[in-house]
Design a protein around this motif. Structure first.
Motif, PDB file in Angstrom:
ATOM      1  N   ALA A 148       0.840  17.572 -11.386  1.00 44.18           N
ATOM      2  CA  ALA A 148       0.907  18.520 -10.876  1.00 44.18           C
ATOM      3  C   ALA A 148       1.236  20.065 -11.041  1.00 44.18           C
ATOM      4  O   ALA A 148       1.751  21.051 -11.936  1.00 44.18           O
ATOM      5  CB  ALA A 148       1.060  18.933  -8.998  1.00 44.18           C
ATOM      6  N   ALA A 149       2.988  19.441 -11.666  1.00 48.41           N
ATOM      7  CA  ALA A 149       3.812  19.817 -12.375  1.00 48.41           C
ATOM      8  C   ALA A 149       3.934  20.481 -13.434  1.00 48.41           C
ATOM      9  O   ALA A 149       4.273  22.232 -14.205  1.00 48.41           O
ATOM     10  CB  ALA A 149       5.418  20.012 -12.166  1.00 48.41           C
ATOM     11  N   LYS A 150       3.510  19.571 -14.590  1.00 47.40           N
ATOM     12  CA  LYS A 150       3.216  19.724 -15.687  1.00 47.40           C
ATOM     13  C   LYS A 150       1.932  20.816 -15.768  1.00 47.40           C
ATOM     14  O   LYS A 150       1.828  21.599 -16.411  1.00 47.40           O
ATOM     15  CB  LYS A 150       2.227  18.678 -15.883  1.00 47.40           C
ATOM     16  N   LYS A 151       1.131  20.973 -14.883  1.00 54.04           N
ATOM     17  CA  LYS A 151       0.197  21.924 -14.970  1.00 54.04           C
ATOM     18  C   LYS A 151       0.230  23.195 -14.623  1.00 54.04           C
ATOM     19  O   LYS A 151       0.073  24.706 -14.510  1.00 54.04           O
ATOM     20  CB  LYS A 151      -1.718  21.577 -14.366  1.00 54.04           C
ATOM     21  N   SER A 152       1.490  22.765 -13.174  1.00 49.27           N
ATOM     22  CA  SER A 152       1.800  24.316 -13.201  1.00 49.27           C
ATOM     23  C   SER A 152       2.581  24.940 -14.481  1.00 49.27           C
ATOM     24  O   SER A 152       2.029  26.254 -14.663  1.00 49.27           O
ATOM     25  CB  SER A 152       2.480  24.096 -12.226  1.00 49.27           C
ATOM     26  N   VAL A 153       3.978  24.116 -14.741  1.00 49.04           N
ATOM     27  CA  VAL A 153       4.509  24.953 -16.029  1.00 49.04           C
ATOM     28  C   VAL A 153       2.946  25.607 -17.333  1.00 49.04           C
ATOM     29  O   VAL A 153       3.481  26.605 -17.795  1.00 49.04           O
ATOM     30  CB  VAL A 153       4.866  23.488 -16.407  1.00 49.04           C
ATOM     31  N   LYS A 154       2.517  25.117 -17.412  1.00 48.11           N
ATOM     32  CA  LYS A 154       1.305  25.085 -18.831  1.00 48.11           C
ATOM     33  C   LYS A 154       0.255  26.580 -18.151  1.00 48.11           C
ATOM     34  O   LYS A 154       0.614  27.117 -19.234  1.00 48.11           O
ATOM     35  CB  LYS A 154       0.072  23.921 -19.161  1.00 48.11           C
ATOM     36  N   ALA A 155       0.593  26.628 -16.313  1.00 53.74           N
ATOM     37  CA  ALA A 155      -0.585  27.336 -16.558  1.00 53.74           C
ATOM     38  C   ALA A 155       0.353  29.056 -16.318  1.00 53.74           C
ATOM     39  O   ALA A 155       0.092  30.030 -16.402  1.00 53.74           O
ATOM     40  CB  ALA A 155      -0.847  27.384 -14.661  1.00 53.74           C
ATOM     41  N   VAL A 200       0.663  -0.922   0.103  1.00 50.69           N
ATOM     42  CA  VAL A 200      -0.006   0.195   0.496  1.00 50.69           C
ATOM     43  C   VAL A 200       0.478   1.186   0.504  1.00 50.69           C
ATOM     44  O   VAL A 200       0.678   2.196  -1.016  1.00 50.69           O
ATOM     45  CB  VAL A 200      -1.435  -0.105   0.731  1.00 50.69           C
ATOM     46  N   TRP A 201       1.669   1.248   0.922  1.00 55.01           N
ATOM     47  CA  TRP A 201       2.756   2.427   0.681  1.00 55.01           C
ATOM     48  C   TRP A 201       3.825   2.298  -0.135  1.00 55.01           C
ATOM     49  O   TRP A 201       3.503   3.806  -0.469  1.00 55.01           O
ATOM     50  CB  TRP A 201       3.795   2.216   2.041  1.00 55.01           C
ATOM     51  N   MET A 202       4.135   1.007  -1.254  1.00 54.68           N
ATOM     52  CA  MET A 202       4.657   2.085  -2.675  1.00 54.68           C
ATOM     53  C   MET A 202       3.778   2.246  -3.502  1.00 54.68           C
ATOM     54  O   MET A 202       3.794   3.237  -4.622  1.00 54.68           O
ATOM     55  CB  MET A 202       5.593  -0.003  -3.264  1.00 54.68           C
ATOM     56  N   TRP A 203       2.732   1.350  -3.454  1.00 54.25           N
ATOM     57  CA  TRP A 203       1.577   2.245  -4.611  1.00 54.25           C
ATOM     58  C   TRP A 203       1.147   4.180  -3.863  1.00 54.25           C
ATOM     59  O   TRP A 203       0.992   4.819  -4.711  1.00 54.25           O
ATOM     60  CB  TRP A 203       0.047   1.454  -4.421  1.00 54.25           C
ATOM     61  N   TRP A 204       1.298   3.590  -2.813  1.00 56.84           N
ATOM     62  CA  TRP A 204       0.662   5.086  -2.296  1.00 56.84           C
ATOM     63  C   TRP A 204       1.796   5.776  -2.968  1.00 56.84           C
ATOM     64  O   TRP A 204       1.267   7.539  -3.545  1.00 56.84           O
ATOM     65  CB  TRP A 204       0.418   5.324  -0.770  1.00 56.84           C
ATOM     66  N   SER A 205       2.907   5.853  -2.094  1.00 55.85           N
ATOM     67  CA  SER A 205       3.931   6.585  -2.950  1.00 55.85           C
ATOM     68  C   SER A 205       3.869   7.110  -4.735  1.00 55.85           C
ATOM     69  O   SER A 205       4.708   8.192  -4.607  1.00 55.85           O
ATOM     70  CB  SER A 205       5.827   5.964  -2.228  1.00 55.85           C
ATOM     71  N   SER A 206       3.626   5.644  -5.299  1.00 57.14           N
ATOM     72  CA  SER A 206       3.937   6.178  -7.077  1.00 57.14           C
ATOM     73  C   SER A 206       2.939   6.870  -7.375  1.00 57.14           C
ATOM     74  O   SER A 206       2.683   7.705  -8.009  1.00 57.14           O
ATOM     75  CB  SER A 206       3.989   4.867  -7.207  1.00 57.14           C
ATOM     76  N   GLU A 207       0.941   6.713  -6.483  1.00 58.13           N
ATOM     77  CA  GLU A 207       0.244   7.932  -6.886  1.00 58.13           C
ATOM     78  C   GLU A 207       0.366   9.004  -6.887  1.00 58.13           C
ATOM     79  O   GLU A 207       0.436  10.012  -7.640  1.00 58.13           O
ATOM     80  CB  GLU A 207      -1.102   7.216  -6.275  1.00 58.13           C
ATOM     81  N   ASP A 208       1.336   9.536  -5.057  1.00 57.03           N
ATOM     82  CA  ASP A 208       1.970  10.897  -4.978  1.00 57.03           C
ATOM     83  C   ASP A 208       2.968  10.999  -5.901  1.00 57.03           C
ATOM     84  O   ASP A 208       2.600  12.245  -6.428  1.00 57.03           O
ATOM     85  CB  ASP A 208       2.443  10.350  -3.581  1.00 57.03           C
ATOM     86  N   GLU A 209       3.429  10.202  -6.761  1.00 60.94           N
ATOM     87  CA  GLU A 209       4.888  10.721  -7.207  1.00 60.94           C
ATOM     88  C   GLU A 209       3.571  11.261  -8.375  1.00 60.94           C
ATOM     89  O   GLU A 209       4.703  12.658  -9.359  1.00 60.94           O
ATOM     90  CB  GLU A 209       5.540   9.880  -7.537  1.00 60.94           C
ATOM     91  N   ARG A 223       0.717  12.503  -8.862  1.00 53.55           N
ATOM     92  CA  ARG A 223       0.135  13.834  -8.315  1.00 53.55           C
ATOM     93  C   ARG A 223       1.302  14.867  -8.800  1.00 53.55           C
ATOM     94  O   ARG A 223       1.121  15.590  -9.108  1.00 53.55           O
ATOM     95  CB  ARG A 223      -0.475  13.438  -7.454  1.00 53.55           C
ATOM     96  N   LYS A 224       2.184  15.256  -8.369  1.00 57.39           N
ATOM     97  CA  LYS A 224       2.880  15.721  -8.376  1.00 57.39           C
ATOM     98  C   LYS A 224       3.511  15.791  -9.620  1.00 57.39           C
ATOM     99  O   LYS A 224       3.631  17.164 -10.010  1.00 57.39           O
ATOM    100  CB  LYS A 224       4.547  15.434  -7.387  1.00 57.39           C
ATOM    101  N   LYS A 225       4.039  15.366 -10.397  1.00 59.76           N
ATOM    102  CA  LYS A 225       4.710  14.958 -12.067  1.00 59.76           C
ATOM    103  C   LYS A 225       3.017  16.105 -12.467  1.00 59.76           C
ATOM    104  O   LYS A 225       2.797  16.791 -13.424  1.00 59.76           O
ATOM    105  CB  LYS A 225       4.714  13.668 -12.358  1.00 59.76           C
TER     106      LYS A 225
END
Length: 338
Positions: A37-44, A22-31, A33-35
């Motif tokens: 979010a970063a893409k959205k931030s760059v696009k914005a 679960v921790w590994m899955w959550w870490s992967s999903e969090d990564e 989401r961050k990517k």
């Protein structure tokens, strides 16, 4: 190890593994989401930069348009000031020309008044003291001319009867050398033989100018000449009056009209018209052929001025010429309401 003791261990291991998964899955999903979010931030950020650049360009364009409007306003203001200056200069020139025309008119009026006074004084002197008569004499039987006389002869005698030519002959006879007989004396005026019954007052009335002496020619006939029958009384016709000259003018006669828009000859337009032309026709011809620097685009605002007076459109050139203006070169002035 018994089976009862292994079950908790297995469960514990399973829980640990599940937790790790679960921790590994959550870490992967969090990564992820961050990517994202970063893409959205760059696009914005890029969109914001694009919008900012567009706004910057729009403002630059607005500033350029505002500057152009300012330049146009400055040019228009300069044109208005230049037109106002030209108008003021034109008004000054027109006033100067009007004042000059008024001075000329006043001078002519004064000269006419002086002439009228001189004529009035001459007529009064003629009735009071007599008419100044000049006689140039010649004898038909002599090669050279005879003496010249200058006499002042009254228009009436002592009892009030009008002086006639035969009375003048009697006086001339007494002053002429040799005192020739009256029938030998011939008096001519303007090349015509004057009858003995002609009145001196009629001759003086037709005489112009009144301030000068009345000119006669005296001819002494041959001594053997017989008395001749006096010719019929010569009708002394006065000089044509200005009213008669007005009627003699024809509306089809040509006339040269100079229209001035300034004080120099370069600011003039010459038109060849007819005496019957109206001021409206003059304005139309001037607008169509004007070479002046002042814009005359129509004849609605154009005014034709003479002697400080704006001429009406229905007035004719014939009326101006008949009132004493020069028929060969008529000078008028053009002004505008603008």
């Amino acid at each position: 190890v018994t089976s009862d003791s292994t079950i908790p261990i297995i469960l514990s291991v399973f829980v640990v593994l599940a937790t790790v998964v679960v921790w590994m899955w959550w870490s992967s999903e969090d990564e992820e989401r961050k990517k994202r979010a970063a893409k959205k931030s760059v696009k914005a950020g890029s969109i914001l930069e694009e919008l900012t650049e567009r706004e910057r360009q729009r403002r630059r364009k607005l500033e350029e348009e505002v500057e152009q409007i300012k330049q146009i306003k400055l040019r228009k203001q300069a044109e208005i000031e230049e037109l106002a200056r030209l108008k003021n200069e034109e008004q000054v020139k027109v006033r100067a020309l009007q004042e000059e025309d008024q001075k000329v008119a006043d001078r002519k009026k004064q000269e006419e008044e002086e002439k009228k006074k001189a004529v009035k004084d001459a007529i009064a002197a003629a009735h009071k003291l007599g008419v100044l008569c000049s006689f140039k004499t010649a004898s038909l039987d002599e090669q050279d001319g005879g003496p010249e006389f200058e006499l002042r002869i009254k228009l009436t005698d002592s009892v009030g009867f009008p002086t006639r030519v035969h009375h003048i002959k009697s006086r001339l006879r007494s002053d002429y050398p040799g005192q020739p007989a009256e029938h030998r004396l011939r008096i001519l005026h303007h090349g015509e033989l004057v009858g003995d019954s002609t009145k001196l007052v009629d001759i003086f009335t037709a005489h112009e100018p009144k301030t000068s002496a009345v000119q006669f020619h005296l001819v002494v006939a041959d001594k053997k000449a017989e008395p001749i029958e006096a010719p019929k009384e010569v009708e002394i016709k006065p000089e044509p009056k200005p009213e008669r000259k007005k009627r003699e003018l024809l509306s089809t006669d040509p006339i040269r009209v100079t229209i001035r828009t300034g004080s120099t000859t370069e600011d003039s337009t010459v038109l060849n018209l007819q005496l019957g032309s109206t001021i409206k026709e003059v304005k139309t011809a001037f607008v169509s052929s004007s070479s002046s620097s002042v814009p005359y685009k129509d004849d609605a605002s154009l005014r034709i001025v003479f002697g400080g007076r704006v001429l009406k459109e229905e007035e004719t050139l014939m009326a101006l010429v008949a009132n004493g203006m020069d028929k060969k070169n008529l000078i008028l002035h053009a002004v505008t309401d603008a």
